[in-house]
Design an enzyme around this catalytic site. Structure first.
Site, short mmCIF file in Angstrom:
data_model
loop_
_atom_site.label_atom_id
_atom_site.label_comp_id
_atom_site.label_asym_id
_atom_site.label_seq_id
_atom_site.Cartn_x
_atom_site.Cartn_y
_atom_site.Cartn_z
N ASP A 188 0.86 -1.15 -0.04
CA ASP A 188 -0.07 -0.25 0.08
C ASP A 188 0.78 1.09 0.16
OD1 ASP A 188 -2.93 1.02 0.61
OD2 ASP A 188 -1.30 2.31 1.84
N LEU A 189 0.49 1.92 -1.01
CA LEU A 189 1.56 3.48 -0.81
C LEU A 189 1.16 4.32 0.13
CD1 LEU A 189 3.57 4.44 -3.17
CD2 LEU A 189 1.82 5.58 -4.14
N ASP A 220 -4.46 2.40 -4.57
CA ASP A 220 -2.95 2.45 -4.23
C ASP A 220 -2.45 0.97 -3.78
OD1 ASP A 220 -4.38 2.65 -1.85
OD2 ASP A 220 -2.83 4.33 -1.14
#
Length: 631
Positions: A501-502, A544
């Site tokens: 996950d960004l 994301d």
């Protein structure tokens, strides 16, 4: 209580909802995970994904509420879909629209409500992602943005259903186009068969005419004329009467030239007769020649002439057997015209057409072979097929040649090198029999299907890849994950699933806009592809969220930790995007699988997801393993 009014586009909105085909269907794991996440994030009793039908609101996903639907006229969501932004009700007991609503005054005793509208790709409000609690509260700006982001994820799920339906429609359209093209080719093939049948009929007629002509000569049923050395008629049969219009009495004792030789040819006839009488060496004796003759009425026509000379009673006589070949000439002209029509059709059909004999020699090829491959008809006619086709194409075709030589029609597809590059060709082989039902060879019909193949490949790619990053999408991921887990169970080798996950992606979107956010996701995807092994499989799950499948791990925990650390370092090297200074990091969850037990792909994905949230809570920009490291 205020009953929610109907949107201006209610008819189109309901039509869009019905097209989804999602009403009254089982729960979806993706949406259930979102509602559970929203319950934890917002700390409310109830979270639902609602779809507002004509008379009801139905809950595709719900947590904290037992019923699956309620009436639309008392629903909060019926009001929420009337506006583009979230409907926030801090305390329904104090809101005149809802204070006397039975959902407020009785179970489930709604006090707080927040409903973010969910839209179709065409912009129709389908329902909401809503939060419900029995205590009053407010949502700050960040919480409202989080609710909106989660609603967008619900939309992505519904849009995926719409895209799948669009793909089915496109496939149906493609099948219709293929069916139409096939029908057109069948019509062309039927015309070709008709022309071939006509050609065979003319050939049979010509053969019968030739046989009849020989029988007529042997039985003297053709015109028979006999002349003496002066060219005077001394013999004239009934067929000559019919052929030339002169009776035997009228012709007897007359110069033959004056009866049947056209005026322009009489001088040459007289010179030839004189030479024969003088030298005894006529040029035309024993030969069958075609000349022009004329009838009593002066009309000219072609005849076939055979001359012989005999000596009788001290004088020499010249016998002539003459056959009117007007009809044969007309038949030959018609056959040539038919052949020309067949050649015109075959040369202009958008296909390759050939005839191959039982010895696998080309006997006919149309102009398509030269247009497609540069093979001229005069260079390959008579050649063996194996000497013309390359080895790979011939290897594909040979079993079908064997089948058609057994008298069965056969079809296959093969890729060939043409003047314009590689093309896919659909080949149909049709056996050919003579009138005695003996196999003589077979016809070849080839159609270019390259465009259809390319369209199928493109549709397949789009169905399994993310349009923004080009990475495999959720559907492809779940298929790859199930296959990788099956390989792990068979081989006993361990594998790992990384859930990435960004960090801070929402802040990037808020600060620089969604276009910039898309560029960030594309850059992150490129770094992800570059950092993993060729044998590893990277995919974009949603938003994301990304995943990486690692297989054949010798030391599962150490190997997966090494890859995760490399990914974190790679992401940290990104300092600017499109000229904008950024600092990127990622939180990574790792779930291991050693193949020793039967577990589902969803379970492994959920485990990696939970591990990712563990890394988030631990401060982000790090990785964490699920549980004891094994899912």
């Amino acid at each position: 209580m205020h009953t929610p009014r109907l949107p201006a586009n209610e008819h189109d909105r309901l039509a869009a909802l019905q097209r989804l085909g999602v009403l009254d269907t089982p729960p979806a794991a993706e949406l259930d995970r979102l509602t559970r996440l929203a319950q934890r994030v917002f700390r409310v009793k109830t979270v639902m994904v609602t779809l507002v039908d004509a008379k009801r609101q139905w809950f595709k996903s719900r947590i904290g509420l037992e019923v699956s639907e309620t009436a639309r006229d008392i629903s909060f969501c019926g009001h929420a879909i009337l506006q583009p932004q979230a409907l926030l009700v801090a305390d329904a007991r104090l809101d005149p629209r809802f204070a006397d609503n039975p959902l407020v005054t009785a179970a489930p005793h709604i006090v707080f409500y927040a409903g973010q509208p969910i839209f179709s790709r065409a912009g129709h409000a389908l329902g909401t992602l809503c939060l419900i609690d029995d205590q009053p509260r407010q949502l700050d700006d960040g919480e409202q943005q989080t609710l909106q982001d989660l609603a967008r994820m619900v939309e992505q799920y519904l849009w995926g259903l719409e895209a799948a339906q669009d793909l089915q429609l496109l496939q149906a359209e493609l099948e219709q186009r293929v069916q139409q093209r096939t029908q057109e080719l069948e019509t062309t093939l039927a015309q070709l068969h008709q022309e071939i049948a006509q050609r065979n009929a003319y050939e049979s007629a010509l053969l019968a005419e030739k046989e009849h002509f020989h029988a007529t000569l042997e039985n003297t049923t053709d015109a028979f004329i006999e002349i003496d050395e002066q060219g005077l008629v001394v013999g004239w049969n009934r067929a000559a009467e019919t052929t030339f219009g002169w009776t035997r009495e009228e012709a007897g004792g007359q110069l033959l030239a004056e009866l049947i030789i056209p005026p322009p040819l009489r001088a040459a006839h007289h010179a030839g007769l004189c030479r024969f009488v003088r030298t005894g060496q006529p040029r035309m004796l024993g030969q069958r020649v075609e000349v022009s003759a004329c009838r009593k009425d002066g009309s000219t026509f072609p005849i076939e002439l055979t001359l012989s000379a005999i000596h009788s009673q001290g004088r020499m006589l010249i016998n002539a057997f003459l056959h009117d070949i007007s009809q044969r000439k007309a038949d030959e002209a018609e056959i040539l015209d038919s052949r020309a029509r067949i050649k015109m059709i075959t040369d202009n059909v958008p296909a390759i057409i050939a005839y191959i004999d039982t010895g696998l020699h080309y006997r006919f090829v149309n102009l398509g072979y030269e247009k497609w491959f540069g093979w001229k008809a005069d260079t390959i006619t008579g050649s063996k097929v194996a000497d013309v086709l390359d080895d790979a194409v011939y290897a594909v075709a040979r079993p079908h040649f064997d089948k058609v030589l057994r008298g069965e029609q056969s079809e296959y597809e093969v890729q060939m090198a043409s003047l314009h590059g590689k093309i896919w060709v659909h080949i149909t082989l049709i056996p050919h029999y003579n009138p005695q039902r003996q196999l003589q060879g077979f016809y070849v019909l080839g159609v270019d299907i390259t465009e259809r193949k390319q369209l199928q490949d493109q549709l397949q790619f789009e169905a399994y890849h993310d349009s923004l990053t080009g990475l495999p999408n959720r559907r492809a991921l779940m298929q790859s994950l199930r296959e990788a887990m099956a390989r792990s169970r068979r081989s006993g080798n361990s594998m790992a699933l990384l859930f990435l996950d960004l960090d801070g992606f929402k802040a990037l979107n808020d600060s620089h806009g969604h276009d910039f956010g898309d560029m960030a996701l594309q850059r992150f995807a490129r770094e992800l592809r570059g950092a993993v092994r060729e044998t590893d499989s990277a995919a974009r799950l949603a938003g994301d969220e990304f995943t990486v499948i690692l297989e054949n791990l010798v030391q599962p925990q150490q190997d997966s930790a090494l890859v995760a650390g490399k990914l974190l370092q790679q992401v940290a090297t990104i300092h600017s995007i499109a000229g904008v200074a950024v600092t990127l990091s990622s939180s990574i969850g790792i779930a291991l699988y050693d193949g020793s037990h039967d577990s589902s792909a969803n379970s492994l994905l959920n485990a990696a997801d939970k591990a990712m949230y563990q890394a988030k809570r631990a401060g982000k920009n790090r990785f964490a393993f699920y549980g004891d490291g094994t899912a």
